[in-house]
Write a protein that holds these residues in place. Structure first.
Motif, mmCIF file in Angstrom:
data_model
loop_
_atom_site.group_PDB
_atom_site.id
_atom_site.type_symbol
_atom_site.label_atom_id
_atom_site.label_comp_id
_atom_site.label_asym_id
_atom_site.label_seq_id
_atom_site.Cartn_x
_atom_site.Cartn_y
_atom_site.Cartn_z
ATOM 1 N N TYR A 658 0.847 -1.190 0.000
ATOM 2 C CA TYR A 658 0.000 0.000 0.000
ATOM 3 C C TYR A 658 0.886 1.245 0.000
ATOM 4 C CZ TYR A 658 -3.679 -3.295 1.346
ATOM 5 O OH TYR A 658 -4.569 -4.350 1.368
ATOM 6 N N MET A 715 3.996 0.570 2.273
ATOM 7 C CA MET A 715 3.749 -0.287 3.432
ATOM 8 C C MET A 715 3.432 -1.694 2.958
ATOM 9 S SD MET A 715 1.307 2.543 5.265
ATOM 10 C CE MET A 715 0.657 2.960 3.641
ATOM 11 N N GLY A 717 2.309 -5.753 3.959
ATOM 12 C CA GLY A 717 1.669 -6.554 4.984
ATOM 13 C C GLY A 717 0.742 -7.604 4.429
ATOM 14 N N SER A 720 -4.994 -4.770 4.621
ATOM 15 C CA SER A 720 -4.994 -3.314 4.758
ATOM 16 C C SER A 720 -4.831 -2.873 6.202
ATOM 17 C CB SER A 720 -6.291 -2.736 4.180
ATOM 18 O OG SER A 720 -7.425 -3.284 4.845
ATOM 19 N N LEU A 723 0.035 -4.239 8.604
ATOM 20 C CA LEU A 723 1.193 -3.757 7.865
ATOM 21 C C LEU A 723 2.431 -3.886 8.738
ATOM 22 C CD1 LEU A 723 -0.594 -0.654 6.344
ATOM 23 C CD2 LEU A 723 -0.188 -2.867 5.259
ATOM 24 N N THR A 724 3.439 -4.584 8.228
ATOM 25 C CA THR A 724 4.571 -4.960 9.061
ATOM 26 C C THR A 724 5.885 -4.313 8.654
ATOM 27 O OG1 THR A 724 4.911 -6.894 7.645
ATOM 28 C CG2 THR A 724 3.545 -7.193 9.609
ATOM 29 N N ARG A 726 7.790 -0.877 6.328
ATOM 30 C CA ARG A 726 7.565 0.401 5.672
ATOM 31 C C ARG A 726 8.861 0.918 5.079
ATOM 32 N NH1 ARG A 726 4.081 -0.170 9.776
ATOM 33 N NH2 ARG A 726 1.968 0.686 9.605
#
Length: 745
Positions: A658, A715, A717, A720, A723-724, A726
């Protein structure tokens, strides 16, 4: 005198023979020139159209723009035209003298459909619903499914398939959500685009629909979708743009509804400005059945083919068009443009070069068996595991006593209703349900989960209770090792549905869960369903409408023969109050105040937490996603990441990327995804090229995509909301100016 005449005759004959002999090489050379130069396959479609169009008479041109229904329609005293495939959706005659094939059109979406009023039904293979296909997050599955139904269409005598539904899930109550690709433009566009490419691999035209903002069935023939043009370009229209770019459909079907005032099929903005000027679409626009409302205005707006007469009030592109050409309100040049677009699509997708040879009512058992396996595999990959407390699933050998409750699970699996309905070879497994006529019949494909569970678990005692009596069902569940409740919500064309389950199924689930904490719920629905009992049950599967092999697919997931890898293509709300329009769909203006904030973007902008978020789905193993990296090179952004299977069984990871940026209306956007099969302990690096439109805002004044210079956050993951990892990437406005459709500044 007679002898003189005889001599003259002999001399004349000799002269004829002599002349013929002397000119034979020239005649052979002349005959060697193709009589139909437009049939030369080395030419471009445009060149072939340019050769063919001048050879057509006006009446022949008119033949290509006026489509008729291909099934008898007693309410309007209409008989299907000669030459049509009886019981099908549409027909336009061919022009044999020029080698122009007829157009035989079949309703579609999940397979070769038959009209409910047909005296004889074609038994064909049904894919899972399009939403289930989107839930696979696997374009290869979309392509394979499209190729399968396209092959069945061709084998059935059809060369136009009315498939390619890409309307976004703006309202989870829309009765046709099951025909579409979910709530995100990138996911819907790529998945539906792949399916259309698969269909057209069979030299069958695919049709992307319903263009556009056709996001509810209530008042669908008169309602007005009101949306800011910029918001439309960044949501619903972006989904269409992506699907058209990925799938290259021969046709676009314009919708029933109004859009910002004009009918969708009379909107110059939709049909000319956006579709042809901005996107460069070269194919033709057909109307939905009954969506043509005029002659000259519709043609001026960009409509090329009236489809499915007599569903329209008048033969607008039939006798009315002849009169319009006579009085000058439509010019011959306009007619030529319409015909050119239709011919282009027919050349482009092989209708001339690979003509249909036969139209059998029955297909070979071998083909149907192979196709059912394809459908089952798609269903297996699209089933989403939403909850699995204490590893209740998969069912293990220790579960010796299993009770299955409700949903006609002893008979078959549910399908959606309306024009997309595919009739199975074996007939309806539950034939006596109402309605039996449009938009019904309510169809159950004869793939019974109970039968399949008994086959896979031969040592278990599996009983079935129909679920009509909640107390009886609870009593049966109380003594079982596991209780499995099938909860169904039928949906279909021409009506919208409540968010909850009908027929007191919520109470049934609560009663069973109170009696047995090891309760599994299997949802069969066309879209999101309220799950107020989710906290009580041990496991929950979203099986959607799972198609011809759905019973086997569900059983294989329940028993662990298949590790579930589906991910939600739509958010499941907690209540209607979380929606942009909490009230039920109504008539009149439908105001899209949420603009581009469809689905998860809306929830996040409002800081609302849905019951189950977009992209979510569990597995029988554990996946980790890490090491997100991004590289930008002159407007091209490529990301890579590592997915790791940290569990004890093989499964399929779905990494989701994302993006967010300060100043965007949407908190974040899906910009990429990738799916990979991983063995226990295996890691794999996946690389994804990101579409630059997903970093852009639409510039209405400049009529172009604009990427602002600055930092963009990426991001990684599992959904949505999960998210792990970035990373930031710097983008420069000037790097995008050379890309088609982007602003030059």
């Amino acid at each position: 005198m007679k002898s003189s005449l005889a001599a003259l005759a002999i001399a004349t004959a000799t002269l004829v023979v002599t002349v013929g002999a002397s000119t034979a090489p020239a005649a052979r050379a002349k005959r060697a020139v193709p009589a139909r130069p437009w049939m030369k396959t080395s030419l471009t479609p445009e060149a072939r159209v340019a050769l063919l169009l001048p050879r057509m008479t006006r009446d022949e041109k008119l033949t290509l723009v006026f489509g008729q229904f291909a099934t008898d329609f007693p309410p309007k005293q209409f008989r299907a035209p000669a030459g049509s495939r009886l019981g099908s959706a549409g027909y336009l005659p061919g022009i044999p003298r020029l080698g122009i094939p007829a157009q035989w059109q079949t309703d579609a979406g999940i397979g070769v459909a038959t009209q409910g009023g047909a005296a004889q039904k074609r038994g064909r293979t049904a894919l899972p619903s399009n939403l289930a296909i989107a839930a696979t997050w696997n374009p290869a599955i979309g392509y394979q499914g499209g190729a399968m139904i396209g092959a069945e269409a061709r084998a059935s005598g059809f060369n136009v398939m009315l498939a390619g539904g890409v309307n976004l899930t703006r309202d989870p109550r829309n009765g046709r959500n099951f025909e579409y690709g979910g709530e995100d433009p990138w996911l819907a566009g790529t998945m539906v685009g792949a399916q259309m490419a698969g269909i057209q691999s069979n030299h069958v035209i695919s049709t992307v629909k319903h263009y556009a903002m056709n996001d509810q069935e209530t008042d669908r023939n008169a309602g007005n979708s009101v949306i800011d043009p910029k918001a439309a370009k960044m949501s619903d229209l972006l989904a269409f743009e992506i699907a058209i770019g990925k799938g290259d459909p021969g046709s676009v079907m314009c919708a029933y509804n109004h859009v910002n005032g004009p009918w969708a099929c009379e909107s110059p903005w939709l049909l000319t400005d956006v579709l042809r000027r901005d996107w460069g679409f070269k194919g033709y626009v057909m109307s939905d059945w009954g969506a043509t409302h005029s002659t000259a205005p519709a043609i001026a707006a960009g409509l090329d083919q009236q489809s499915g007469y007599p569903f329209d009030e008048q033969p607008y592109f039939g006798e009315n068009l002849k009169k319009a050409l006579a009085d000058g309100s439509v010019t011959p040049g306009q007619l030529d443009t319409m015909v050119s677009r239709i011919l282009y699509a027919m050349f482009r997708h092989g209708l001339f070069d690979h003509p249909i040879q036969a139209a059998p009512m029955d297909l070979s058992p071998a083909m149907l068996a192979t196709d059912k396996a394809i459908s089952q595999a798609a269903a297996e990959e699209g089933i989403v595991l939403l909850k699995n407390e204490r590893r209740l699933l998969p069912l293990v050998a220790s579960a010796q006593k299993i009770v299955v409750i409700g949903g006609y699970a002893d008979k078959g699996v549910l399908a959606g209703g309306g024009s997309s309905l595919v009739y199975p070879v074996e007939g309806n497994a539950v034939p006596d349900l109402e309605p039996k006529i449009w938009p019904g019949p309510i169809m159950y494909y004869p793939s019974a989960p109970v039968t399949e569970l008994r086959r896979l678990l031969p040592g278990a005692s599996i009983t079935f209770v129909d679920g009509t009596d909640a107390a009886q069902a609870a009593a049966a569940a109380r003594g079982a090792d596991v209780a499995i409740v099938f909860a169904n919500r039928w949906e279909g064309e021409s009506f919208d549905v409540p968010l909850g389950l009908p027929d007191n199924q919520d109470a049934l689930i609560r009663a069973v869960a109170d009696a047995n904490s090891k309760t599994v719920v299997v949802l069969q629905s066309g879209g999101p369903v309220l799950t107020p009992w989710a906290g009580k049950v041990g496991a929950l599967l979203a099986a959607w409408f799972p198609g011809s092999g759905g019973g086997a697919a569900i059983a294989r997931v329940l028993t662990g023969q298949v590790n579930p890898s589906g991910r939600l293509p739509v958010s499941f709300p907690r209540s209607a109050n979380q929606l942009p329009r909490p009230e039920a769909p109504a008539k009149g203006d439908v105001i899209y105040r949420e603009g581009e904030l469809v689905g998860y973007k809306w929830y996040q902008s409002r800081r609302e937490t849905p019951a189950f978020p977009f992209g979510f789905g569990l597995s029988y193993t554990n996946f980790g996603y890490a090491n997100l990296q991004a590289v930008e090179n002159r407007g091209a952004v490529r990301v890579s990441f590592t997915a790791t299977n940290g569990g004890a069984v093989a499964g399929k990871a779905v990494g989701q990327v994302y993006a967010s940026r300060q100043g965007w209306q949407s908190p974040m956007r899906l910009v990429g995804y990738a799916k990979a099969a991983l063995d226990p302990g295996q890691s794999r690096t996946m690389t994804v090229d990101l579409d630059p439109r997903l970093f852009a805002d639409w510039d209405e004044r400049g009529n172009c995509w604009h990427v602002a210079s600055g930092s963009y956050r990426l991001m990684l993951g599992a959904s949505s909301e999960q998210l792990t990892d970035r990373v930031s990437v710097e983008l420069r406005e000037g790097d995008f100016g050379g890309i088609r459709g982007f602003c030059r500044r």
